[in-house]
Enzyme design. Structure first.
Site, mmCIF file in Angstrom:
data_model
loop_
_atom_site.group_PDB
_atom_site.id
_atom_site.type_symbol
_atom_site.label_atom_id
_atom_site.label_comp_id
_atom_site.label_asym_id
_atom_site.label_seq_id
_atom_site.Cartn_x
_atom_site.Cartn_y
_atom_site.Cartn_z
ATOM 1 N N SER A 74 8.987 -8.355 -6.742
ATOM 2 C CA SER A 74 8.576 -8.981 -5.699
ATOM 3 C C SER A 74 9.641 -9.728 -4.763
ATOM 4 O O SER A 74 9.642 -9.369 -3.648
ATOM 5 C CB SER A 74 7.380 -10.021 -5.913
ATOM 6 O OG SER A 74 7.825 -11.132 -6.857
ATOM 7 N N HIS A 76 3.896 -4.200 -5.076
ATOM 8 C CA HIS A 76 4.885 -3.945 -3.985
ATOM 9 C C HIS A 76 5.267 -2.387 -3.997
ATOM 10 O O HIS A 76 6.079 -2.073 -3.253
ATOM 11 C CB HIS A 76 6.189 -4.884 -3.972
ATOM 12 C CG HIS A 76 5.945 -6.272 -3.811
ATOM 13 N ND1 HIS A 76 5.697 -6.831 -2.450
ATOM 14 C CD2 HIS A 76 5.468 -7.363 -4.612
ATOM 15 C CE1 HIS A 76 5.318 -8.074 -2.763
ATOM 16 N NE2 HIS A 76 5.388 -8.337 -3.982
ATOM 17 N N LYS A 108 -1.062 -6.210 0.391
ATOM 18 C CA LYS A 108 0.478 -6.068 0.947
ATOM 19 C C LYS A 108 0.487 -4.645 1.496
ATOM 20 O O LYS A 108 -0.122 -4.602 2.849
ATOM 21 C CB LYS A 108 1.276 -5.998 -0.328
ATOM 22 C CG LYS A 108 1.332 -7.491 -0.892
ATOM 23 C CD LYS A 108 1.747 -7.786 -2.268
ATOM 24 C CE LYS A 108 1.878 -9.162 -2.321
ATOM 25 N NZ LYS A 108 1.854 -9.825 -3.594
HETATM 26 C C1 LIG Z 1 1.723 -10.952 -4.593
HETATM 27 C C2 LIG Z 1 1.662 -10.627 -5.938
HETATM 28 C C3 LIG Z 1 0.703 -10.857 -6.777
HETATM 29 C C4 LIG Z 1 -0.541 -11.758 -6.443
HETATM 30 O O1 LIG Z 1 -1.430 -11.095 -5.521
HETATM 31 P P1 LIG Z 1 -2.349 -11.642 -4.610
HETATM 32 O O2 LIG Z 1 -3.359 -10.657 -4.420
HETATM 33 O O3 LIG Z 1 -1.684 -12.027 -3.451
HETATM 34 O O4 LIG Z 1 -2.869 -12.853 -5.233
HETATM 35 C C5 LIG Z 1 0.714 -10.326 -8.101
HETATM 36 N N1 LIG Z 1 1.835 -9.658 -8.576
HETATM 37 C C6 LIG Z 1 2.739 -9.590 -7.806
HETATM 38 C C7 LIG Z 1 3.981 -8.875 -8.407
HETATM 39 C C8 LIG Z 1 2.610 -9.838 -6.289
HETATM 40 O O5 LIG Z 1 3.829 -9.718 -5.677
#
Ligand SMILES: *Cc1c(COP(=O)(O)O)cnc(C)c1O
Length: 396
Positions: free
Chosen positions: A184, A212, A244
């Site tokens: 991330s 991602h 995302k």
């Molecule tokens: C953003 C993210 C999460 C959390 O997801 P949310 O739906 O925002 O709680 C989990 N793992 C990774 C690798 C992330 O980048």
């Protein structure tokens, strides 16, 4: 309450002294739906280069329309957890579509990726077992490992041989290896084929959180697994987020029917929480369809990424090896990253400084992210301003 206040005050002022205090910025308004220009209070406009809206779907009118049409039918709230009365037709259909999209028997919706990771880690590992995580794993995987009660061991970033050595170490049996698919804060890919071979050989689960990668990486946007040509055999547990690339909200776990049924029966972050609002699921379904029919979005964010890297290299902006839309510009100290953030903001660009503990000590950075909603001119302006900020940072 009163008695604890001085301790909190002291802790907060230590954070401030170390330049680690975080601040929220309120976005008042958005420019056109297909742009990443935002307005702050007072009308100040900034081009956002820090969101995870890789495909430019977060403000797509079709998602908002799907959301409001569903809200008119089903209401704004789910009114209960999934296992009581909160599980609706939009949830069910979205789960079927996510299972098809990921090529798995079943998928299970969670309200957030954070909750999905807590569920998976605590379902698949427990006391007396060992869990292996990449050093740069997302915080929610770490918290999930802690919650599981298993012994947590972390291997050097993206080092599959190091993971294999830990798998072989004496003592507790290793229940699982978990990793981000695309990291991330760094944008690089995990060595999934090697991790999968190591996990298979020792009969451990491999859990991939591709928050991602999905929607962006792989020939048809099916993420890091598609990039490496891996399926459910090699990676039995896949976690994805919907806030995302898909521009909506929520998350899911995809896997075999038994795994999903086990999560439904036992995962506390599934059972003891109100179901995601159905309109959110409706918007996500629209996003999945758009990501498929408008594949130009994926091609566009990747071509803007390539353009950014080409121009940044020419301008001597320090880059990493990342080929994804996450393009960190590592500056070192928290103070340097904050100074660069301020300088870019004066130039109308919103690139947020990421500091410890989100990233390791000494690797504070500007985490640049690109989106299909950016224009070439905006990307070029970003490179020009980054070059200035980096030159100033080197002098300081
Ligand atoms: C953003 C993210 C999460 C959390 O997801 P949310 O739906 O925002 O709680 C989990 N793992 C990774 C690798 C992330 O980048």
């Amino acid at each position: 309450m009163k008695r604890a206040a001085p301790a909190l005050e002291a802790a907060l002022s230590r954070l401030a002294q170390r330049q680690l205090q975080r601040q929220r910025t309120t976005v008042e308004a958005f420019a056109a739906p297909d742009s990443r220009v935002v307005a702050l209070a007072g009308g100040r406009e900034l081009i956002d280069f820090s969101s995870n809206d890789y495909l430019g779907l977060a403000r797509h009118p079709a998602l908002a329309a799907a959301m409001s049409a569903c809200a008119a039918r089903a209401g704004a709230g789910s009114a209960a957890s999934h296992l009581v009365t909160g599980h609706g037709a939009e949830h069910e259909r979205l789960e079927e579509e996510l299972a098809a999209f990921t090529g798995r028997e079943r998928a299970l919706l969670f309200s957030t990726g954070y909750m999905a990771n807590l569920a998976v880690m605590s379902a698949l590992a427990g006391r007396g077992e060992r869990v292996l995580l990449d050093r740069l794993s997302h915080a929610s995987l770490i918290d999930g490992a802690l919650l599981s009660g298993a012994l947590l061991r972390r291997y050097r970033h993206a080092d599959a041989p190091a993971a294999a050595r830990l798998l072989d170490a004496d003592g507790a049996r290793t229940a699982l290896i978990a990793t981000d698919g695309v990291f991330s804060m760094d944008g690089d890919l995990a060595p999934l084929p090697q991790l999968s071979r190591a996990a298979c050989a020792r009969d451990a689960w491999l859990v991939v959180d591709d928050a991602h990668g999905l929607g962006v990486v792989g020939a048809s946007g099916r993420g890091a697994l598609e990039h490496f040509g891996l399926g459910a055999e090699e990676v039995p547990v896949l976690i994805g987020t919907l806030g995302k690339a898909f521009g909506s909200f929520g998350a899911f776990v995809a896997g075999g029917a038994d795994l999903i049924e086990y999560l439904i029966q036992t995962a506390r972050t599934y059972i003891y929480t109100t179901a995601l609002p159905q309109p959110v699921a409706a918007a996500t379904r629209r996003a999945l369809a758009l990501a498929h029919t408008e594949s130009w979005r994926r091609e566009r964010v990747l071509s803007l990424t390539a353009r950014f890297r080409r121009h940044a290299r020419e301008a001597q902006v320090p880059l990493t090896g990342s080929g994804t839309p996450i393009q960190p510009v590592v500056l070192g100290s928290a103070a340097a990253a904050l100074a660069a953030q301020r300088q870019l903001q004066e130039a109308g660009l919103w690139v947020v400084a990421i500091r410890p503990p989100s990233v390791p000590q000494g690797s504070a950075r500007l985490r640049v992210t690109l989106s299909a909603a950016h224009t070439e001119a905006q990307v070029d302006e970003l490179v020009a301003q980054l070059a200035r900020a980096c030159a100033r940072s080197a002098q300081a």
